[in-house]
Design an enzyme around this catalytic site. Structure first.
Site, PDB file in Angstrom:
ATOM      1  N   LYS A  48      -3.934 -33.776  -7.513  1.00  9.70           N
ATOM      2  CA  LYS A  48      -3.921 -34.541  -6.257  1.00  9.70           C
ATOM      3  C   LYS A  48      -2.892 -33.941  -5.293  1.00  9.70           C
ATOM      4  O   LYS A  48      -3.149 -33.834  -4.089  1.00  9.70           O
ATOM      5  CB  LYS A  48      -3.640 -36.018  -6.547  1.00  9.70           C
ATOM      6  CG  LYS A  48      -4.842 -36.696  -7.194  1.00  9.70           C
ATOM      7  CD  LYS A  48      -4.565 -38.055  -7.809  1.00  9.70           C
ATOM      8  CE  LYS A  48      -5.815 -38.527  -8.564  1.00  9.70           C
ATOM      9  NZ  LYS A  48      -5.628 -39.765  -9.322  1.00  9.70           N
ATOM     10  N   GLN A  92      -0.870 -43.816 -10.420  1.00  5.60           N
ATOM     11  CA  GLN A  92      -1.758 -43.257 -11.448  1.00  5.60           C
ATOM     12  C   GLN A  92      -1.855 -44.203 -12.643  1.00  5.60           C
ATOM     13  O   GLN A  92      -0.836 -44.617 -13.192  1.00  5.60           O
ATOM     14  CB  GLN A  92      -1.210 -41.881 -11.875  1.00  5.60           C
ATOM     15  CG  GLN A  92      -2.105 -41.111 -12.801  1.00  5.60           C
ATOM     16  CD  GLN A  92      -3.422 -40.686 -12.141  1.00  5.60           C
ATOM     17  OE1 GLN A  92      -3.444 -40.227 -11.001  1.00  5.60           O
ATOM     18  NE2 GLN A  92      -4.522 -40.849 -12.853  1.00  5.60           N
ATOM     19  N   ASP A 115      -7.006 -45.725  -3.255  1.00  4.79           N
ATOM     20  CA  ASP A 115      -7.812 -45.695  -4.488  1.00  4.79           C
ATOM     21  C   ASP A 115      -8.870 -46.797  -4.479  1.00  4.79           C
ATOM     22  O   ASP A 115      -9.785 -46.780  -5.303  1.00  4.79           O
ATOM     23  CB  ASP A 115      -6.907 -45.893  -5.716  1.00  4.79           C
ATOM     24  CG  ASP A 115      -6.760 -44.621  -6.544  1.00  4.79           C
ATOM     25  OD1 ASP A 115      -7.600 -43.726  -6.389  1.00  4.79           O
ATOM     26  OD2 ASP A 115      -5.808 -44.554  -7.336  1.00  4.79           O
TER      27      ASP A 115
END
Ligand code: NAD
Length: 280
Positions: A48, A92, A115
């Site tokens: 990322k 994450q 997200d």
């Protein structure tokens, strides 16, 4: 059989984002938080960060020890919520067991939830009116579009019902007018249901979960699974060698859905930047 090349499609999407950012002088900012030292999470976070650098984004990484408290993590998210350089915040997953994932996800400001894991975002995806795309399912839809695979009226079977893959995947296929069936660990007659699929999406997380006898001749097979094998290599859920003989289109692992997830995350971060800066 056509091998769906997720790397190339993701690259094209990142190239479009990078040129828009460069030409318009945008500075989208993404903060990535990792808690603990799970090796798979480390790889995802590094990828990322690399994608951010490629697209010309500003990025920050926060690596917290596995012993970090929920309070500490939420305090960091609140600081980032108020930081003007940061347009998107990503924590994450998975988080260590002593941290409540839901509380952490909900702490991210809605305008920065790139997200799209929050309850509000999941609800918007269900209705079909959303800003931030669920990254992995939207990446799959982008692959289908790129290869001109028509899903309207087709039978789509998804194996897996997680909140981040299976369920939003079902919604996006439904919005595209597929007839959708969602299977899971308790499904009876899994093989027969899968054999009825024109489009089969596997998001189980087990090597060999999809064997050739579960696949209809000419089906489109999308493998979302990312599993580390005993050989140390990455494998999908699908028995690729046998299934490719029957499929009309198939994604490899690695190089299929994985790169698309990150490209859509970049797209969401650019959207967040424009919205936060009131750019149309
Ligand atoms: P999860 O563990 O939350 O969900 C797995 C689902 O599979 C569950 O709904 C379960 O009911 C179902 N399942 C388990 N065993 C089954 C069986 N034998 N038969 C039928 N269904 C069964 O996992 P997740 O977060 O949805 O991830 C699924 C896989 O996708 C994992 O391998 C993960 O690493 C991968 N993943 C990949 C990407 C990507 O970018 N490509 C993104 C997210 C997740």
């Amino acid at each position: 059989m056509v091998l769906i090349d997720g790397k190339t499609v993701a690259q094209a999407l990142k190239d479009r984002i990078a040129s828009e950012v460069r030409e318009r002088g945008y500075t989208p900012g993404l903060a990535v938080i990792i808690v603990g030292d799970d090796p798979a999470s480390r790889v995802y976070v590094n990828n990322k960060k690399k994608a951010c650098a490629y697209c010309g984004f500003y990025s920050e990484e926060y690596a917290l020890p596995a012993s970090a408290s929920q309070q500490e993590l939420i305090a960091l998210i609140e600081k980032l919520n108020a930081d003007e350089r940061i347009d998107g915040i990503l924590c994450q997953l998975p988080l260590p067991a002593h941290i409540d994932e839901k509380a952490v996800i909900e702490a991210i400001a809605p305008a920065k939830d790139v997200d799209a894991f929050s309850e509000a975002d999941v609800g918007k995806v269900m209705i079909g009116n959303y800003t931030f795309s669920p990254c992995t399912p939207a990446g799959v839809m982008e692959l289908l579009r790129y290869y001109d695979i028509d899903v309207s009226g087709k039978s789509a079977v998804i194996i897996g019902r997680s909140n981040i893959v299976g369920k939003p995947m079902a919604m996006l296929l439904l919005h595209a007018d597929a007839t959708v069936t969602v299977c899971h660990s308790k499904t009876e007659n899994l093989r027969e249901i899968c054999r009825s699929a024109d489009i089969l999406v596997s998001a189980v997380g087990k090597i060999g979960a999809v064997t050739a006898d579960m696949v209809k001749e000419g089906a489109v097979v999308i493998d979302v699974g990312i599993n580390r094998g005993s050989d140390g290599k990455l494998h999908g859920d699908v028995d690729f060698e046998a299934v490719k003989e029957k499929a009309s289109y198939i994604t490899p692992v690695p190089g299929g859905v994985g790169p698309m997830t990150i490209a859509v995350l970049m797209q969401n971060t650019l959207k967040a930047y424009k919205s936060n800066k009131n750019i149309n």
